[in-house]
Design an enzyme around this catalytic site. Structure first.
Site, mmCIF file in Angstrom:
data_model
loop_
_atom_site.group_PDB
_atom_site.id
_atom_site.type_symbol
_atom_site.label_atom_id
_atom_site.label_comp_id
_atom_site.label_asym_id
_atom_site.label_seq_id
_atom_site.Cartn_x
_atom_site.Cartn_y
_atom_site.Cartn_z
ATOM 1 N N GLY A 14 0.791 -1.228 0.000
ATOM 2 C CA GLY A 14 0.000 0.000 0.000
ATOM 3 C C GLY A 14 0.817 1.268 0.000
ATOM 4 O O GLY A 14 0.339 2.318 0.440
ATOM 5 N N SER A 15 2.042 1.211 -0.547
ATOM 6 C CA SER A 15 2.840 2.451 -0.563
ATOM 7 C C SER A 15 2.157 3.498 -1.445
ATOM 8 O O SER A 15 2.146 4.686 -1.117
ATOM 9 C CB SER A 15 4.269 2.176 -1.024
ATOM 10 O OG SER A 15 4.298 1.737 -2.360
ATOM 11 N N ASN A 16 1.555 3.061 -2.543
ATOM 12 C CA ASN A 16 0.845 4.020 -3.408
ATOM 13 C C ASN A 16 -0.406 4.555 -2.718
ATOM 14 O O ASN A 16 -0.674 5.760 -2.770
ATOM 15 C CB ASN A 16 0.475 3.357 -4.742
ATOM 16 C CG ASN A 16 1.663 3.267 -5.671
ATOM 17 O OD1 ASN A 16 2.127 4.275 -6.187
ATOM 18 N ND2 ASN A 16 2.178 2.061 -5.864
ATOM 19 N N LEU A 87 -5.057 -6.702 -6.379
ATOM 20 C CA LEU A 87 -4.674 -7.781 -7.287
ATOM 21 C C LEU A 87 -5.788 -8.771 -7.619
ATOM 22 O O LEU A 87 -5.541 -9.827 -8.179
ATOM 23 C CB LEU A 87 -3.436 -8.505 -6.724
ATOM 24 C CG LEU A 87 -2.240 -7.568 -6.480
ATOM 25 C CD1 LEU A 87 -1.046 -8.337 -5.947
ATOM 26 C CD2 LEU A 87 -1.862 -6.774 -7.730
ATOM 27 N N ILE A 90 -11.723 -7.092 -10.917
ATOM 28 C CA ILE A 90 -12.912 -6.314 -10.559
ATOM 29 C C ILE A 90 -14.106 -6.872 -11.340
ATOM 30 O O ILE A 90 -14.018 -7.035 -12.564
ATOM 31 C CB ILE A 90 -12.698 -4.817 -10.914
ATOM 32 C CG1 ILE A 90 -11.518 -4.240 -10.127
ATOM 33 C CG2 ILE A 90 -13.958 -4.001 -10.685
ATOM 34 C CD1 ILE A 90 -11.712 -4.181 -8.631
ATOM 35 N N ASN A 104 -6.712 2.384 -12.480
ATOM 36 C CA ASN A 104 -5.723 1.386 -12.034
ATOM 37 C C ASN A 104 -4.311 1.879 -12.343
ATOM 38 O O ASN A 104 -4.108 2.651 -13.287
ATOM 39 C CB ASN A 104 -5.963 0.068 -12.788
ATOM 40 C CG ASN A 104 -5.009 -1.035 -12.357
ATOM 41 O OD1 ASN A 104 -4.765 -1.232 -11.166
ATOM 42 N ND2 ASN A 104 -4.450 -1.751 -13.318
ATOM 43 N N HIS A 106 -0.637 0.230 -13.354
ATOM 44 C CA HIS A 106 -0.011 -1.023 -13.766
ATOM 45 C C HIS A 106 1.491 -0.782 -13.930
ATOM 46 O O HIS A 106 1.892 0.214 -14.546
ATOM 47 C CB HIS A 106 -0.621 -1.524 -15.079
ATOM 48 C CG HIS A 106 -0.101 -2.874 -15.452
ATOM 49 N ND1 HIS A 106 -0.585 -4.034 -14.884
ATOM 50 C CD2 HIS A 106 0.892 -3.240 -16.281
ATOM 51 C CE1 HIS A 106 0.097 -5.063 -15.370
ATOM 52 N NE2 HIS A 106 0.999 -4.615 -16.220
ATOM 53 N N ASP A 147 -6.233 -4.888 -17.929
ATOM 54 C CA ASP A 147 -5.180 -3.953 -18.342
ATOM 55 C C ASP A 147 -5.360 -3.377 -19.742
ATOM 56 O O ASP A 147 -4.375 -3.118 -20.448
ATOM 57 C CB ASP A 147 -3.795 -4.633 -18.260
ATOM 58 C CG ASP A 147 -3.493 -5.119 -16.862
ATOM 59 O OD1 ASP A 147 -3.915 -4.448 -15.899
ATOM 60 O OD2 ASP A 147 -2.841 -6.160 -16.723
ATOM 61 N N GLU A 176 5.883 5.493 -9.762
ATOM 62 C CA GLU A 176 4.510 5.439 -9.251
ATOM 63 C C GLU A 176 4.305 6.475 -8.150
ATOM 64 O O GLU A 176 3.316 7.208 -8.138
ATOM 65 C CB GLU A 176 4.195 4.038 -8.724
ATOM 66 C CG GLU A 176 4.184 2.995 -9.832
ATOM 67 C CD GLU A 176 3.815 1.607 -9.363
ATOM 68 O OE1 GLU A 176 3.304 0.840 -10.187
ATOM 69 O OE2 GLU A 176 4.034 1.269 -8.183
HETATM 70 C C1 GAR Z 1 2.491 -1.467 -7.696
HETATM 71 O O1 GAR Z 1 3.758 -1.558 -8.302
HETATM 72 C C2 GAR Z 1 1.407 -1.559 -8.748
HETATM 73 O O2 GAR Z 1 1.762 -1.033 -9.985
HETATM 74 C C3 GAR Z 1 1.196 -3.053 -8.834
HETATM 75 O O3 GAR Z 1 1.271 -3.503 -7.508
HETATM 76 C C4 GAR Z 1 2.237 -2.681 -6.814
HETATM 77 C C5 GAR Z 1 1.643 -2.305 -5.461
HETATM 78 O O4 GAR Z 1 2.599 -1.622 -4.693
HETATM 79 N N1 GAR Z 1 -0.070 -3.358 -9.436
HETATM 80 C C6 GAR Z 1 -0.223 -4.349 -10.315
HETATM 81 O O5 GAR Z 1 0.663 -5.114 -10.616
HETATM 82 C C7 GAR Z 1 -1.620 -4.455 -10.906
HETATM 83 N N2 GAR Z 1 -1.639 -5.313 -12.021
HETATM 84 P P1 GAR Z 1 2.174 -0.893 -3.350
HETATM 85 O O6 GAR Z 1 1.321 -1.887 -2.561
HETATM 86 O O7 GAR Z 1 3.451 -0.601 -2.649
HETATM 87 O O8 GAR Z 1 1.404 0.325 -3.714
#
Ligand code: GAR
Length: 191
Positions: A14-16, A87, A90, A104, A106, A147, A176
Protein backbone atom coordinates in the site's frame (compact mmCIF):
# COMPACT_ATOMS: atom_id res chain seq x y z
CA UNK A 1 -19.02 22.26 -2.99
CA UNK A 2 -19.17 18.56 -2.15
CA UNK A 3 -15.75 16.88 -2.37
CA UNK A 4 -15.09 14.17 -4.94
CA UNK A 5 -15.16 10.92 -3.00
CA UNK A 6 -12.52 8.22 -3.55
CA UNK A 7 -12.33 4.60 -2.46
CA UNK A 8 -8.85 3.07 -2.56
CA UNK A 9 -8.59 -0.68 -3.17
CA UNK A 10 -5.24 -2.22 -2.17
CA UNK A 11 -4.06 -5.75 -1.47
CA UNK A 12 -0.53 -5.37 -0.19
CA UNK A 13 2.09 -2.94 1.04
CA UNK A 14 0.00 0.00 0.00
CA UNK A 15 2.84 2.45 -0.56
CA UNK A 16 0.85 4.02 -3.41
CA UNK A 17 -2.37 4.10 -1.40
CA UNK A 18 -0.53 5.77 1.49
CA UNK A 19 0.89 8.46 -0.79
CA UNK A 20 -2.56 9.11 -2.28
CA UNK A 21 -4.07 9.48 1.22
CA UNK A 22 -1.34 11.95 2.23
CA UNK A 23 -1.53 13.82 -1.10
CA UNK A 24 -5.25 14.58 -0.78
CA UNK A 25 -5.31 15.01 3.02
CA UNK A 26 -5.30 18.80 2.84
CA UNK A 27 -7.32 19.14 -0.36
CA UNK A 28 -10.94 20.03 0.42
CA UNK A 29 -11.98 19.06 -3.15
CA UNK A 30 -11.13 15.38 -2.68
CA UNK A 31 -11.96 12.97 0.14
CA UNK A 32 -10.50 9.49 0.54
CA UNK A 33 -13.53 7.86 2.14
CA UNK A 34 -12.25 4.34 2.76
CA UNK A 35 -9.62 1.77 1.89
CA UNK A 36 -10.77 -1.69 0.88
CA UNK A 37 -8.39 -4.61 1.24
CA UNK A 38 -8.95 -8.28 0.55
CA UNK A 39 -6.17 -9.18 3.00
CA UNK A 40 -6.57 -8.50 6.71
CA UNK A 41 -2.81 -8.76 7.34
CA UNK A 42 -1.86 -6.45 4.45
CA UNK A 43 0.35 -3.56 5.68
CA UNK A 44 -2.05 -1.06 4.04
CA UNK A 45 -4.69 -1.96 6.65
CA UNK A 46 -2.66 -0.65 9.60
CA UNK A 47 -1.25 2.23 7.53
CA UNK A 48 -4.71 3.48 6.57
CA UNK A 49 -5.94 3.06 10.15
CA UNK A 50 -3.04 5.11 11.47
CA UNK A 51 -3.75 7.82 8.88
CA UNK A 52 -7.35 8.00 10.12
CA UNK A 53 -8.93 6.50 6.99
CA UNK A 54 -11.58 3.87 7.55
CA UNK A 55 -10.74 0.38 6.32
CA UNK A 56 -13.00 -2.36 5.04
CA UNK A 57 -11.51 -5.83 4.87
CA UNK A 58 -13.38 -8.20 2.60
CA UNK A 59 -13.05 -11.77 1.45
CA UNK A 60 -12.13 -12.77 -2.10
CA UNK A 61 -15.64 -14.18 -2.42
CA UNK A 62 -17.07 -10.75 -1.61
CA UNK A 63 -14.86 -9.19 -4.30
CA UNK A 64 -16.27 -11.65 -6.83
CA UNK A 65 -19.81 -10.87 -5.73
CA UNK A 66 -20.34 -7.54 -7.48
CA UNK A 67 -23.40 -6.67 -5.38
CA UNK A 68 -21.21 -6.38 -2.25
CA UNK A 69 -18.88 -3.84 -3.89
CA UNK A 70 -21.65 -1.98 -5.70
CA UNK A 71 -23.61 -1.61 -2.46
CA UNK A 72 -20.51 -0.58 -0.49
CA UNK A 73 -19.46 2.11 -2.98
CA UNK A 74 -23.01 3.28 -3.54
CA UNK A 75 -23.79 3.60 0.17
CA UNK A 76 -20.69 5.79 0.62
CA UNK A 77 -21.47 7.84 -2.50
CA UNK A 78 -18.11 6.99 -4.06
CA UNK A 79 -17.29 8.89 -7.26
CA UNK A 80 -14.01 7.17 -8.21
CA UNK A 81 -12.42 3.86 -7.24
CA UNK A 82 -8.62 3.81 -7.30
CA UNK A 83 -6.84 0.48 -7.63
CA UNK A 84 -3.49 0.91 -5.92
CA UNK A 85 -1.97 -2.54 -6.05
CA UNK A 86 -5.32 -4.36 -5.88
CA UNK A 87 -4.67 -7.78 -7.29
CA UNK A 88 -8.16 -9.25 -7.68
CA UNK A 89 -10.24 -9.01 -10.83
CA UNK A 90 -12.91 -6.31 -10.56
CA UNK A 91 -16.35 -7.77 -11.37
CA UNK A 92 -17.87 -6.59 -14.66
CA UNK A 93 -21.03 -5.36 -12.94
CA UNK A 94 -18.99 -2.90 -10.87
CA UNK A 95 -17.10 -1.80 -14.00
CA UNK A 96 -20.46 -1.19 -15.72
CA UNK A 97 -21.71 0.94 -12.82
CA UNK A 98 -18.39 2.81 -12.59
CA UNK A 99 -17.53 3.13 -16.29
CA UNK A 100 -14.38 5.28 -16.60
CA UNK A 101 -14.56 5.86 -12.86
CA UNK A 102 -12.17 3.08 -11.83
CA UNK A 103 -8.50 3.99 -12.22
CA UNK A 104 -5.72 1.39 -12.03
CA UNK A 105 -1.96 1.63 -11.91
CA UNK A 106 -0.01 -1.02 -13.77
CA UNK A 107 3.77 -1.45 -13.41
CA UNK A 108 4.64 -1.60 -17.14
CA UNK A 109 4.21 0.33 -20.35
CA UNK A 110 0.92 -1.22 -21.49
CA UNK A 111 0.03 -2.94 -23.74
CA UNK A 112 3.34 -4.61 -22.97
CA UNK A 113 3.36 -6.97 -19.99
CA UNK A 114 -0.33 -6.69 -19.13
CA UNK A 115 -3.08 -9.27 -18.79
CA UNK A 116 -4.02 -12.05 -16.40
CA UNK A 117 -1.16 -13.12 -14.11
CA UNK A 118 0.89 -10.01 -14.94
CA UNK A 119 1.22 -8.16 -11.69
CA UNK A 120 3.92 -7.00 -9.29
CA UNK A 121 7.20 -8.90 -9.60
CA UNK A 122 5.94 -11.09 -12.46
CA UNK A 123 5.87 -8.00 -14.66
CA UNK A 124 9.45 -7.00 -13.76
CA UNK A 125 10.62 -10.60 -14.23
CA UNK A 126 9.21 -10.60 -17.78
CA UNK A 127 10.71 -7.17 -18.55
CA UNK A 128 14.12 -8.40 -17.36
CA UNK A 129 13.89 -11.65 -19.34
CA UNK A 130 13.04 -9.68 -22.51
CA UNK A 131 16.13 -7.46 -21.98
CA UNK A 132 14.03 -4.32 -22.37
CA UNK A 133 15.89 -1.00 -22.49
CA UNK A 134 13.08 0.78 -20.69
CA UNK A 135 10.05 0.10 -18.55
CA UNK A 136 7.52 2.28 -16.85
CA UNK A 137 4.02 2.68 -15.50
CA UNK A 138 0.55 3.01 -16.98
CA UNK A 139 -2.32 4.77 -15.25
CA UNK A 140 -5.54 3.73 -16.97
CA UNK A 141 -9.27 3.24 -16.65
CA UNK A 142 -10.45 -0.25 -15.90
CA UNK A 143 -12.47 -2.04 -18.55
CA UNK A 144 -13.76 -5.60 -18.71
CA UNK A 145 -10.56 -6.96 -20.21
CA UNK A 146 -7.49 -6.98 -17.93
CA UNK A 147 -5.18 -3.95 -18.34
CA UNK A 148 -6.79 -2.73 -21.54
CA UNK A 149 -8.92 0.29 -20.59
CA UNK A 150 -8.23 3.80 -21.84
CA UNK A 151 -4.78 5.02 -20.82
CA UNK A 152 -4.68 8.27 -18.86
CA UNK A 153 -0.89 8.62 -18.61
CA UNK A 154 2.32 6.63 -18.97
CA UNK A 155 5.79 7.37 -17.62
CA UNK A 156 8.96 5.54 -18.54
CA UNK A 157 12.41 4.96 -17.07
CA UNK A 158 15.56 3.65 -18.81
CA UNK A 159 16.97 0.27 -17.80
CA UNK A 160 20.67 -0.52 -17.62
CA UNK A 161 22.36 -3.79 -18.56
CA UNK A 162 22.84 -4.86 -14.93
CA UNK A 163 19.28 -4.50 -13.63
CA UNK A 164 17.67 -7.12 -11.34
CA UNK A 165 14.00 -7.66 -10.57
CA UNK A 166 14.54 -5.67 -7.38
CA UNK A 167 16.19 -2.66 -9.07
CA UNK A 168 13.47 -2.58 -11.73
CA UNK A 169 10.82 -2.75 -9.03
CA UNK A 170 12.50 0.11 -7.19
CA UNK A 171 12.62 2.28 -10.32
CA UNK A 172 8.98 1.55 -11.11
CA UNK A 173 7.89 2.29 -7.54
CA UNK A 174 9.71 5.64 -7.71
CA UNK A 175 7.77 6.54 -10.86
CA UNK A 176 4.51 5.44 -9.25
CA UNK A 177 5.13 7.44 -6.09
CA UNK A 178 5.95 10.55 -8.09
CA UNK A 179 3.14 10.41 -10.64
CA UNK A 180 0.10 8.43 -9.47
CA UNK A 181 -1.51 10.95 -7.10
CA UNK A 182 -0.93 14.05 -9.28
CA UNK A 183 -2.25 12.18 -12.33
CA UNK A 184 -5.42 11.25 -10.42
CA UNK A 185 -5.80 14.86 -9.31
CA UNK A 186 -5.45 16.19 -12.87
CA UNK A 187 -7.90 13.62 -14.20
CA UNK A 188 -10.70 13.94 -11.62
CA UNK A 189 -10.36 17.67 -11.00
CA UNK A 190 -10.07 18.56 -14.69
CA UNK A 191 -6.80 20.38 -14.01
C1 GAR B 1 2.49 -1.47 -7.70
O1 GAR B 1 3.76 -1.56 -8.30
C2 GAR B 1 1.41 -1.56 -8.75
O2 GAR B 1 1.76 -1.03 -9.98
C3 GAR B 1 1.20 -3.05 -8.83
O3 GAR B 1 1.27 -3.50 -7.51
C4 GAR B 1 2.24 -2.68 -6.81
C5 GAR B 1 1.64 -2.31 -5.46
O4 GAR B 1 2.60 -1.62 -4.69
N1 GAR B 1 -0.07 -3.36 -9.44
C6 GAR B 1 -0.22 -4.35 -10.31
O5 GAR B 1 0.66 -5.11 -10.62
C7 GAR B 1 -1.62 -4.45 -10.91
N2 GAR B 1 -1.64 -5.31 -12.02
P1 GAR B 1 2.17 -0.89 -3.35
O6 GAR B 1 1.32 -1.89 -2.56
O7 GAR B 1 3.45 -0.60 -2.65
O8 GAR B 1 1.40 0.33 -3.71
Amino acid sequence: MKPIKLALFASGTGSNAEIIIRYFANNPSVEVVFVLSNKEEAPIVSKANSLGVSVTVCTNKEVEDASFLVHLCDSKEIDYIILAGFLRKIPNTLIAVYTEKIINIHPSLLPKYGGAGMYGKYVHEAVLAAKEHETGISIHYVSEEFDSGRIIAQYSVPLLSNETIETIQEKVHQLEHEHFAPTIAREILDM
